[in-house]
Design a protein around this motif. Structure first.
Motif, mmCIF file in Angstrom:
data_model
loop_
_atom_site.group_PDB
_atom_site.id
_atom_site.type_symbol
_atom_site.label_atom_id
_atom_site.label_comp_id
_atom_site.label_asym_id
_atom_site.label_seq_id
_atom_site.Cartn_x
_atom_site.Cartn_y
_atom_site.Cartn_z
ATOM 1 N N GLU A 91 43.035 37.033 36.453
ATOM 2 C CA GLU A 91 42.680 36.590 37.794
ATOM 3 C C GLU A 91 41.406 37.298 38.271
ATOM 4 N N GLU A 94 38.443 35.734 36.571
ATOM 5 C CA GLU A 94 38.146 34.416 37.142
ATOM 6 C C GLU A 94 37.464 34.552 38.496
ATOM 7 N N GLU A 102 37.873 29.425 42.482
ATOM 8 C CA GLU A 102 39.038 30.204 42.881
ATOM 9 C C GLU A 102 39.365 29.990 44.358
ATOM 10 N N GLU A 105 41.015 26.748 44.578
ATOM 11 C CA GLU A 105 42.363 26.865 44.049
ATOM 12 C C GLU A 105 43.318 27.420 45.110
ATOM 13 N N HIS A 136 45.090 36.157 45.577
ATOM 14 C CA HIS A 136 45.420 35.300 44.436
ATOM 15 C C HIS A 136 46.686 35.758 43.736
ATOM 16 N N GLU A 140 49.277 32.875 43.917
ATOM 17 C CA GLU A 140 49.313 32.148 42.653
ATOM 18 C C GLU A 140 50.371 32.681 41.714
HETATM 19 ZN ZN ZN Z 1 43.128 32.373 41.266
#
Ligand code: ZN
Length: 238
Positions: A91, A94, A102, A105, A136, A140
């Motif tokens: 993560e 990314e 991101e 997302e 995140h 996520e």
């Molecule tokens: Zn992410």
């Protein structure tokens, strides 16, 4: 940590959930100790009246069982933590390499959870401005990066829980006179399993009576089986 100051109620709830999970794991570990150690000592008592033999088996079983539980917990939590760390690392990469995707997302996640596109975007932007990795990881991956479970802590907790539970049948079979030994142990085990079954059911908000009966039933069955195996073995060998 910032969550604590901004949403005291939420944070408190989370802490409570974490503590309940630990308590629940402890109760289940103790339950394991009661059932397996009851089976062991009652089985040996079915074969011999020698209290030293019963105690030796009991102590050896306690150490072996507690170490095995701790080892299993250590391995499983370590693996889980490695997986979580790897996911967080990915993560992080990314976020460095494609921050725009991101952000999209994260927006999509909050939109899926029911926010309007505009609000989802704002939430994602504000969370990203503050701590993108945490945002995140939580949204996520469902991971709190500050709260990865420690394998050693989990191992130690299982060790302790198994030992506490397992001591009950060992003490209950070693102390009483030989004629009532097995019955006394059986009674202590039933009492212990009522307590662990009741607590586990309460912590998991499950129907209590059924959980207790199941729990006691399994323990009594284990003792009956090992007792008769011990008796048969004692007759055959002795
Ligand atoms: Zn992410």
């Amino acid at each position: 940590m910032s969550a604590v100051s901004e949403h005291p109620g939420e944070a408190h709830h989370e802490d409570l959930g974490g503590r309940l999970n630990w308590l629940r794991a402890g109760v289940l570990g103790a339950n394991d100790g009661i059932v397996s150690m009851a089976g062991l000592v009652v089985g040996v008592a079915g074969a011999t009246t020698d209290v030293r033999a019963i105690l030796t088996a009991g102590i050896a079983g306690l150490v072996a069982g507690a170490l095995s539980m701790a080892g299993g917990e250590y391995v499983s939590v370590s693996t889980q933590r490695d997986t979580e760390r790897a996911a967080i690392q990915l993560e992080r990469q990314e976020l460095e390499q494609m921050p725009e995707q991101e952000l999209d997302e994260l927006t999509a996640i909050y939109q899926k959870r029911g926010l309007s596109p505009e609000l989802a975007r704002r939430v994602a932007e504000e969370l990203t401005a503050k701590d993108p990795l945490r945002a995140h990881a939580e949204a996520e991956l469902n991971i709190d990066p500050d709260r990865l479970t420690s394998p050693w802590q989990a191992a130690w907790a299982s060790f302790l829980a198994f030992t506490i539970g397992g001591l009950l049948p060992v003490i209950a079979i070693a102390l009483p006179p030989v004629e009532v030994r097995v019955l006394a142990c059986g009674a202590a085990v039933v009492a212990g399993l009522v307590l662990t079954g009741w607590t586990a059911a309460r912590l998991g908000s499950a129907p209590v009576a059924r959980a207790v009966m199941r729990n006691v039933g399994v323990g009594v069955l284990a003792m009956l089986v090992t007792y008769y195996v011990g008796v048969v073995f004692g007759i055959t060998v002795g």
